[in-house]
Design an enzyme around this catalytic site. Structure first.
Site, PDB file in Angstrom:
ATOM      1  N   GLU A 186      -0.776   9.431   4.074  1.00  0.00           N
ATOM      2  CA  GLU A 186      -1.434   8.152   3.798  1.00  0.00           C
ATOM      3  C   GLU A 186      -2.697   8.050   4.652  1.00  0.00           C
ATOM      4  O   GLU A 186      -2.798   7.246   5.582  1.00  0.00           O
ATOM      5  CB  GLU A 186      -0.448   7.015   4.038  1.00  0.00           C
ATOM      6  CG  GLU A 186       0.739   7.092   3.082  1.00  0.00           C
ATOM      7  CD  GLU A 186       1.923   6.227   3.471  1.00  0.00           C
ATOM      8  OE1 GLU A 186       1.787   5.412   4.405  1.00  0.00           O
ATOM      9  OE2 GLU A 186       2.987   6.368   2.840  1.00  0.00           O
ATOM     10  N   GLU A 352      -0.222  -2.234   3.155  1.00  0.00           N
ATOM     11  CA  GLU A 352      -0.231  -1.147   2.171  1.00  0.00           C
ATOM     12  C   GLU A 352      -1.575  -1.121   1.445  1.00  0.00           C
ATOM     13  O   GLU A 352      -2.085  -2.167   1.027  1.00  0.00           O
ATOM     14  CB  GLU A 352       0.894  -1.333   1.155  1.00  0.00           C
ATOM     15  CG  GLU A 352       2.295  -1.302   1.733  1.00  0.00           C
ATOM     16  CD  GLU A 352       2.780   0.104   2.072  1.00  0.00           C
ATOM     17  OE1 GLU A 352       2.045   1.081   1.781  1.00  0.00           O
ATOM     18  OE2 GLU A 352       3.894   0.222   2.630  1.00  0.00           O
TER      19      GLU A 352
END
Length: 397
Positions: A186, A352
């Protein structure tokens, strides 16, 4: 036609594929150079010691003026196959500017075409952020006034776990912890960290100055340098998903979490933001701690306040889509946000960001990008600046 097995480097005619570098992932299955559009077939490697896989980053060489179709043959058996629906890979010829290419996903194979007028191109799941850039960031920010570089511990592979302290943490001001890259694939978390650190330490930024006066900060820009170097999606070198290790970390399996937990207990925590990326949802959103067993009065009000402020400030953020909140008393305390909120009685959140384009602020050429991550980081600081007077450092009991 030449079919070549996976390896460090493989070539067929003029075409070569590499992935054995910092953050690389993608083994060569075969090259068919007899077609009008050469076909390069790849497979994503699984994280060591577990079954996670999704991140890829490869370099293609010898393709100047040569039409190429790239196929990732095992995309449909990756950890989040839904993440490839409506998804576009990123490419770069200079490793500075990353743009998107159209792709097709048939439920198993992710395929896309390249028509490049240079000898080499990097192709990745999201704009990479390697350990060299991380080291440069830590050194650059750590040399600024009021910032201290910390070594919290070592990783499974023996790498240092870097942290940056902005302001003193023993002055009675609230202590804000901001961590990222628990999941090494990520990489948007690292781009966000770069934006946040650059702004917070900017002496000419009025919001940053107000924040530095009101609170102290500890940043851990990369919680998982081993997984980052190995090209993992979610795991560290021992195969541990660090964001499932917070209740009882092991020095053998998850020393990274053990070191950060110990430091948090020493300083206390008034605010914690854990920065991540989501494979499937095309949105920026915040996940909270609604299901923790020891919920204190006012905690959920702080969560709602921060979300609402960020929603008003940032056109990149929204509150309509995200993860459903856990039912009362069902919060998973192995997750960072839940453990911190439950242990310190404070505001903890998971931010997120999308691997896909951001539906609220789409960019046809770049999708959600490093610039977007840095922009969102600035907005997150704006939101925090408006509520530091409501934060109180809690201590573990």
């Amino acid at each position: 036609m030449s079919i070549l097995s996976a390896g460090f480097m493989a070539t067929a005619g003029r075409i070569a594929v590499d992935s054995r570098f910092d953050g690389g992932n993608g083994d060569l299955v075969g090259i068919d150079d007899s077609l009008p559009r050469a076909r390069v077939d790849l497979a994503i490697r699984t994280d060591a010691g577990c079954d996670f896989r999704q991140w890829f980053h490869v370099r293609l060489s010898g393709i100047r003026g040569r039409p190429v179709q790239v196929r990732i043959l095992n995309a449909g058996t990756c950890t989040y196959p839904r993440g490839f629906k409506g998804y576009r890979p990123v490419i770069s010829t200079d490793r500075q500017r990353w743009t998107r290419v159209q792709a097709a996903f048939d439920g198993m194979v992710l395929s896309f075409d390249l028509d490049i007028d240079t000898d080499q191109v990097d192709v990745a799941y999201f704009a990479p952020y390697d350990l060299s850039r991380h080291a440069d960031l830590v050194a650059r920010i750590g040399s600024r006034p009021g910032v201290e570089r910390l070594r919290l511990g070592t990783t499974v592979d023996g790498r240092p776990l870097d942290a940056l302290k902005v302001g003193a943490v023993d002055t009675g001001r609230p202590v804000c912890w901001i961590i990222g890259r628990q999941h090494p694939g990520e990489t948007m978390a690292s781009w966000w960290m770069e934006g946040a650190l650059e702004r917070l330490t900017d002496p000419g930024d009025a919001v940053a100055s107000r924040l530095r006066s009101a609170a102290s900060f500890v940043f851990v820009p990369n919680m998982n340098p081993d997984g980052s170097a190995r090209g993992h999606l979610r795991a560290n070198a021992a195969g541990a998903n660090l964001n499932r290790e917070w209740l009882a970390p092991s020095l053998a399996r998850s020393p990274e979490v053990a070191a950060v937990r110990q430091a948090m207990i020493a300083t206390g925590v008034a605010f914690c933001l854990d920065v991540h990326g989501d494979e499937a949802l095309p949105h920026n959103f915040i996940a909270g701690f609604e299901g923790i067993p020891d919920l204190r009065p006012g905690q959920l009000d702080l969560l709602a306040d921060y979300r609402d402020r960020l929603d008003r400030i940032s056109p990149d953020f929204q509150t309509r889509a995200g993860y459903p909140p856990a039912r009362p008393q069902t919060g998973n305390l192995t997750v960072c946000t839940n453990w911190v909120a439950n242990t310190f009685g404070t505001l903890a959140m998971t931010l997120e960001q999308p691997f896909k384009d951001c539906a609220e602020a789409p960019d046809a050429q770049r999708g959600w990008s490093p610039d977007g991550c840095r922009r969102l980081a600035g907005a997150c600081l704006d939101a925090l600046a408006g509520m530091t007077d409501r934060l109180t450092t809690g201590h573990a009991t």
